[in-house]
Scaffold this active site. Structure first.
Site, PDB file in Angstrom:
ATOM      1  N   LYS A 197       0.817  -1.211   0.000  1.00  0.00           N
ATOM      2  CA  LYS A 197       0.000   0.000   0.000  1.00  0.00           C
ATOM      3  C   LYS A 197       0.856   1.268   0.000  1.00  0.00           C
ATOM      4  O   LYS A 197       0.382   2.341  -0.363  1.00  0.00           O
ATOM      5  CB  LYS A 197      -0.963  -0.030   1.179  1.00  0.00           C
ATOM      6  CG  LYS A 197      -2.012  -1.119   0.952  1.00  0.00           C
ATOM      7  CD  LYS A 197      -3.100  -1.164   1.981  1.00  0.00           C
ATOM      8  CE  LYS A 197      -4.199  -2.118   1.545  1.00  0.00           C
ATOM      9  NZ  LYS A 197      -3.783  -3.544   1.599  1.00  0.00           N
TER      10      LYS A 197
HETATM   11  C1  PLP Z   1      -4.409  -4.595   0.892  1.00  0.00           C
HETATM   12  C2  PLP Z   1      -3.586  -5.811   0.718  1.00  0.00           C
HETATM   13  C3  PLP Z   1      -3.909  -6.808  -0.232  1.00  0.00           C
HETATM   14  C4  PLP Z   1      -5.143  -6.727  -1.108  1.00  0.00           C
HETATM   15  O1  PLP Z   1      -5.077  -5.698  -2.078  1.00  0.00           O
HETATM   16  P1  PLP Z   1      -6.414  -5.207  -2.796  1.00  0.00           P
HETATM   17  O2  PLP Z   1      -5.999  -4.029  -3.611  1.00  0.00           O
HETATM   18  O3  PLP Z   1      -7.371  -4.845  -1.708  1.00  0.00           O
HETATM   19  O4  PLP Z   1      -6.891  -6.337  -3.620  1.00  0.00           O
HETATM   20  C5  PLP Z   1      -3.066  -7.894  -0.356  1.00  0.00           C
HETATM   21  N1  PLP Z   1      -1.979  -8.032   0.438  1.00  0.00           N
HETATM   22  C6  PLP Z   1      -1.641  -7.110   1.369  1.00  0.00           C
HETATM   23  C7  PLP Z   1      -0.442  -7.339   2.222  1.00  0.00           C
HETATM   24  C8  PLP Z   1      -2.422  -5.966   1.541  1.00  0.00           C
HETATM   25  O5  PLP Z   1      -2.079  -5.050   2.485  1.00  0.00           O
END
Ligand code: PLP
Length: 505
Positions: free
Chosen positions: A116
């Site tokens: 993120k």
């Molecule tokens: C948020 C997240 C995901 C999922 O991503 P999306 O964009 O919601 O599909 C997968 N792995 C981790 C570690 C995350 O923080």
């Protein structure tokens, strides 16, 4: 291209990219989309050449200029430098490494060790520039189950004209995730625990957005409430970059030929990350299949298999908590594009989802979607086995989310001549305890004891040079002073927001 944006549920009222980023969600509850994605494909040769001399920043410049074209090239350039220059612990920003017969795209080298960061280091810079010519200041509210909160705090800390309040469920995160948030520095940040679970915090945030008298009082002080949720195109656009960049890295490494096709296998929750891969495909990247990997909450696996989206099902708490999601908001954008821009169909499906928790798409639409997408799921034991296999056979230490994708990738046929890229979304050191358990390392003590046990295990196997140790920022948490101790009732959150708006903005 001229990228104007409108709602997935109506073509009325187009807005610029800047306005779409400030507002987050369209007024009718739809998500902002542009119809220009596939009109002017990016020149891949030029992209690889730019990447060769300018690195990840050059890829980001090209992709973001195309998607957010009411920002000037200089504005994009400044945002890209602030977000990615020297903030990631790899010169490639998102490096591609070879593991077995696949490639792993490591998206977790940012300041908070989750993917993120790629989006949330960029969104605040985009927001702050979008707000420059207005009188508005922005107050970002975020409820988090762990990763988003810290990545947003780090991205928004000390950004001009923006403040942020993060709420996490008391006792609902790992020790490391909590410490990451409550030690956050910056004069424009506030963090509080909330009694209850994630849904209680999330519902309370939604109520604050709907609190008209509160919003009026804030508006009279030129404060606009916004969110850092993944439905914002300012979060989506930066994620499109690393799909193009992975392709460029592989061409530059000589691992693929220019023009070759790629598969991407993506651990998925809210459908944001994998949707960015779909955007890259529409913008000209040669994507063979996007493989949607789910954990036991496999609502998307079923949708992509049957055409029925049904959230009426048991909710499982898994060792990949960031994918414990039953409503994948960004799927709405895929329905829009693959239905040929049928706003009425999208509205019909979303109304049904709201009212009955379920919708079904026409068979022809499912068939079109399945041309680009494959899918699969992994339950916790399968993810644990993947962690162990990756470590024992390939010396690669993976986190539980990445392990879900690895397991699914192994289940989906590799076509000859198509390179497979698996997206790695978090550092294994963020989920030390579960990774230790998967490796059958017995540890007495807290998360930091698990962290040291993992480091020792990695040192013993001659770990890949890229990741020999826990990220410094995580290890340092053991001795970082806590700044935020407050624990609130959900009903006190609105008052907290109003009080903090005066302190941090
Ligand atoms: C948020 C997240 C995901 C999922 O991503 P999306 O964009 O919601 O599909 C997968 N792995 C981790 C570690 C995350 O923080």
């Amino acid at each position: 291209m001229t990228a104007t944006y409108h709602s997935t549920r109506s073509r009325e009222g187009t807005v610029s990219a800047k306005r779409a980023i400030l507002e987050g969600l369209a007024g009718d509850g739809g998500l902002y989309v542009t119809d220009e994605l596939n009109k002017h494909p990016l020149n891949l040769e030029a992209l690889v050449e730019a990447r060769r001399s300018g690195g990840y920043l050059a890829t980001a410049q090209m992709v973001l200029e195309a998607l957010l074209d009411d920002y000037s090239p200089d504005e994009i350039g400044a945002c890209v430098r602030e977000a990615y220059q020297d903030t990631f612990a790899s010169p490639e920003v998102t490096p591609v490494v070879g593991v077995g017969n696949s490639w792993i795209l490591e998206l977790f080298r940012g300041p908070t060790s989750a993917f993120k960061d790629v989006a949330l280091q960029m969104l605040p810079r985009l927001m702050s520039r979008a707000a420059e010519n207005t009188h508005e200041r922005i107050l970002v509210l975020t409820a988090t189950s762990g990763d988003t909160g810290k990545a947003a705090l780090d991205g928004f800390a000390d950004v001009k004209g923006v403040g942020i309040c993060v709420f996490y469920p008391e006792g609902g995160t790992s020790q490391i995730q909590r410490l990451q948030m409550v030690t956050q520095k910056g004069r424009n940040v506030a963090v509080a625990a909330v009694r209850g679970n994630f849904d209680d915090a999330q519902s309370a945030v939604k109520r604050i957005f709907g609190d008209v008298p509160l919003r009026k009082r804030l508006t009279s002080r030129d404060i606009l409430l916004s969110s850092a949720n993944s439905i914002n195109i300012g979060r989506l656009a930066p994620q499109v970059v690393y799909y193009f960049d992975a392709y460029a890295q592989l061409v530059i490494q000589g691992a693929i030929q220019p023009g070759d096709q790629l598969d991407f296998c993506v651990p998925t929750g809210n459908f944001g990350d994998v949707l960015a891969g779909y955007y890259a495909q529409r913008m000209g990247l040669k994507v063979h299949k996007l493989i949607v990997a789910s954990n036991a909450n496999k609502v998307l696996t079923e949708f992509l298999t049957t055409g029925v989206y049904d959230r009426n099902r048991p909710f499982f708490r898994t060792i990949s908590p960031s994918m414990d999601i039953l409503v994948s908001s960004n799927l709405e954008r895929l329905l829009y594009y693959e239905s040929g821009g049928d706003c009425e169909l999208v509205r019909f499906c979303m109304d049904a989802l709201g009212a009955e928790g379920r919708y079904e798409v026409p068979p022809a639409l499912l068939e079109r979607i399945r041309k680009s997408f494959a899918c699969g799921s992994a339950h916790d034991d399968q993810a644990r086995t993947a962690i162990r296999t990756l470590f024992e056979e390939h010396n690669y230490l993976a986190d539980p989310h990445t392990a879900v994708a690895w397991h699914v990738s192994e289940q989906v046929e590799h076509q000859d001549g198509v390179a497979r890229v698996v997206l790695a979304t978090a550092s294994p050191y963020k989920f030390c305890r579960d990774v230790c358990e998967a490796l059958e390392l017995k540890v007495a003590g807290d998360d930091f004891a698990c962290m040291r046990a993992l480091e020792a295990a990695q040192a013993k196997t001659g770990a890949p040079a890229s990741a020999p140790k826990a990220p410094k920022a995580l290890a340092a948490l053991e001795n970082t002073p806590v700044r935020f101790n407050e624990v609130l009732e959900a009903s006190d959150m609105a008052a907290y927001v109003e009080r903090k708006s005066g302190e941090i903005l």
